[in-house]
Enzyme design. Structure first.
Site, short mmCIF file in Angstrom:
data_model
loop_
_atom_site.label_atom_id
_atom_site.label_comp_id
_atom_site.label_asym_id
_atom_site.label_seq_id
_atom_site.Cartn_x
_atom_site.Cartn_y
_atom_site.Cartn_z
N SER A 175 1.24 -7.17 -9.18
CA SER A 175 1.99 -7.19 -8.42
C SER A 175 2.69 -7.98 -8.12
O SER A 175 2.38 -9.75 -8.21
CB SER A 175 1.10 -7.63 -7.15
OG SER A 175 1.28 -7.46 -5.78
N HIS A 207 4.64 -4.07 -10.07
CA HIS A 207 4.10 -3.38 -8.86
C HIS A 207 4.56 -4.31 -7.47
O HIS A 207 4.74 -5.66 -7.60
CB HIS A 207 2.40 -3.52 -8.53
CG HIS A 207 1.91 -3.30 -7.04
ND1 HIS A 207 1.60 -1.54 -7.27
CD2 HIS A 207 1.46 -3.66 -6.23
CE1 HIS A 207 0.37 -1.93 -6.08
NE2 HIS A 207 1.26 -2.70 -5.48
N ASP A 244 5.11 -5.09 -3.65
CA ASP A 244 4.79 -4.36 -1.99
C ASP A 244 5.89 -4.71 -0.93
O ASP A 244 6.10 -6.08 -0.62
CB ASP A 244 3.31 -5.70 -1.56
CG ASP A 244 2.58 -5.11 -2.99
OD1 ASP A 244 1.60 -4.38 -2.61
OD2 ASP A 244 2.41 -6.37 -3.67
N MET A 301 6.28 -4.21 3.24
CA MET A 301 5.36 -4.74 3.82
C MET A 301 5.82 -5.07 5.28
O MET A 301 7.50 -5.83 4.77
CB MET A 301 4.53 -5.54 4.11
CG MET A 301 3.72 -6.14 3.22
SD MET A 301 2.54 -7.35 2.66
CE MET A 301 1.80 -7.09 1.47
N HIS A 327 4.94 0.04 -3.81
CA HIS A 327 3.97 0.09 -2.92
C HIS A 327 4.36 -0.32 -1.13
O HIS A 327 4.55 -0.61 -0.29
CB HIS A 327 2.32 -0.57 -3.32
CG HIS A 327 0.73 -0.76 -2.35
ND1 HIS A 327 0.27 -1.63 -2.23
CD2 HIS A 327 0.96 0.48 -1.00
CE1 HIS A 327 -1.08 -1.34 -1.26
NE2 HIS A 327 -0.12 0.04 -0.35
N MET A 346 3.89 -0.63 2.98
CA MET A 346 3.16 -0.72 3.27
C MET A 346 3.69 -0.79 5.33
O MET A 346 3.84 -2.02 5.35
CB MET A 346 2.04 -1.93 3.17
CG MET A 346 0.77 -1.74 2.48
SD MET A 346 0.51 -3.10 1.73
CE MET A 346 1.56 -3.81 0.34
N MET A 396 -7.44 1.40 -1.67
CA MET A 396 -7.31 -0.42 -1.40
C MET A 396 -8.72 -0.82 -2.19
O MET A 396 -9.78 -0.66 -1.15
CB MET A 396 -6.19 -0.70 -0.65
CG MET A 396 -5.46 -0.30 0.04
SD MET A 396 -3.95 -1.02 -1.29
CE MET A 396 -4.55 -3.08 -0.68
N GLY A 447 -2.18 -5.75 3.57
CA GLY A 447 -1.63 -7.57 3.72
C GLY A 447 -1.40 -8.35 3.23
O GLY A 447 -0.43 -9.08 3.35
N ASP A 498 -6.26 -2.21 -6.22
CA ASP A 498 -5.06 -2.64 -5.57
C ASP A 498 -6.00 -3.63 -4.67
O ASP A 498 -6.28 -3.23 -3.87
CB ASP A 498 -4.06 -2.46 -5.47
CG ASP A 498 -3.06 -3.23 -4.97
OD1 ASP A 498 -3.36 -4.56 -4.50
OD2 ASP A 498 -2.07 -2.33 -4.18
N SER A 538 -2.45 -12.69 -8.02
CA SER A 538 -3.16 -13.86 -7.74
C SER A 538 -3.86 -13.76 -9.40
O SER A 538 -3.58 -15.16 -9.42
CB SER A 538 -3.79 -14.37 -6.79
OG SER A 538 -5.06 -13.45 -6.57
C1 DX5 Z 1 -2.12 -6.92 -0.90
C2 DX5 Z 1 -1.37 -5.45 -1.74
C3 DX5 Z 1 -1.57 -6.20 -3.52
C4 DX5 Z 1 -1.61 -7.75 -3.41
C5 DX5 Z 1 -2.88 -7.79 -3.83
O1 DX5 Z 1 -2.10 -5.66 0.36
O2 DX5 Z 1 -1.05 -4.28 -1.51
O3 DX5 Z 1 -0.15 -5.71 -3.96
O4 DX5 Z 1 -0.10 -8.04 -3.73
O5 DX5 Z 1 -3.14 -9.05 -4.23
P1 DX5 Z 1 -4.20 -9.77 -5.46
O6 DX5 Z 1 -5.04 -9.04 -6.53
O7 DX5 Z 1 -4.69 -11.20 -5.01
O8 DX5 Z 1 -5.66 -8.89 -4.50
ZN ZN Z 2 -0.26 -3.55 -3.52
#
Ligand code: DX5
Ligand code: ZN
Length: 230
Positions: free
Chosen positions: A8, A32, A34, A36, A65, A67, A136, A141, A174, A197
């Site tokens: 991600s 990936h 994200d 948001m 993804h 959100m 999830m 978020g 995820d 991370s």
């Molecule tokens: C959070 C995202 C994830 C996020 C995961 O809502 O959908 O894709 O990047 O981050 P880590 O792997 O650090 O939990």
């Molecule tokens: Zn994600």
């Protein structure tokens, strides 16, 4: 498909995404992305123009993804923007069957995501409409949150619903996926692993991807659901 890793870029450098995608490209299967909107989740990231540009510069297919609220309206545009896979949250969709079919018509893999507290059972009959189910393992978020073990029983039930190792529907996890937690996910039934991370927090993101893949492959080889059926 075997184990797939989808790092991600939420934890990457947003001022230099192309370079950070290139760092994982030799090792990863997907990137990936994200999206948001500060409505469905209390955070704001990137939207269509950035996704369009990433699709042009990335050597990896985009695993988008979403959100976002009103996802039935916006998800097809992400397919047209050049994604390989588009995942919407069932909690944000008014017509998930229609949306999944529309995504496939737009030429992408159709993914559906469930927040940790959303049960899989009401959606069992929808699985044939999907190419991927995302469970999830944190509340969506933010990156860097601790992994929620409480999702593991749902992951096992989801694996039983989609079938064994050659299932048509991929099972993605995820949130909080790391060297500490990836084996539990693989053992419980996941085959596509998002890590933010754990990859971009590493000095060598490509090596981090390789290490995660090796762990997931080992755990899958020992998992009852991953054993050859005969
Ligand atoms: C959070 C995202 C994830 C996020 C995961 O809502 O959908 O894709 O990047 O981050 P880590 O792997 O650090 O939990
Ligand atoms: Zn994600």
């Amino acid at each position: 498909m075997g184990v797939q890793i989808s790092p991600s870029i939420l934890s990457a450098d947003f001022t230099d995404l192309a370079a950070d995608v290139a760092r994982i490209a030799p090792a990863a299967d997907w990137v990936h992305v994200d999206v948001m909107d500060n409505h469905f989740v209390p955070n704001l990231t990137i939207g269509l123009p950035v996704v369009e540009r990433l699709a042009e510069v990335s050597d990896l297919p985009l695993d988008v993804h979403l959100m976002i609220a009103d996802v039935d309206r916006w998800a097809p545009d992400y397919a047209d923007a050049g994604a390989g896979s588009v995942t919407f949250h069932v909690e944000a969709s008014t017509a998930p069957v229609r949306l999944a079919r529309t995504l496939r018509e737009h030429g992408v893999r159709a993914g559906m995501a469930l927040r940790p507290a959303t049960a899989i059972e009401p959606y069992a009959d929808l699985l044939a409409e999907l190419d991927m189910l995302l469970l999830m393992t944190v509340e969506p978020g933010f990156g860097g949150q601790p992994f929620l073990d409480l999702v593991l029983p749902k992951l096992r039930r989801a694996r039983a619903l989609v079938g064994g190792r050659d299932a048509a529907v991929w099972l993605q996890v995820d949130g909080g996926v790391s060297e500490e937690t990836i084996e539990r996910c693989a053992e419980a039934g996941a085959d596509v692993f998002v890590a933010g991370s754990a990859v971009y927090g590493s000095d060598d993101p490509g090596r981090a991807v390789q290490a995660l893949r090796a762990q997931a492959e080992r755990a899958t080889a020992h998992a009852a659901w991953g054993l050859p059926s005969g």
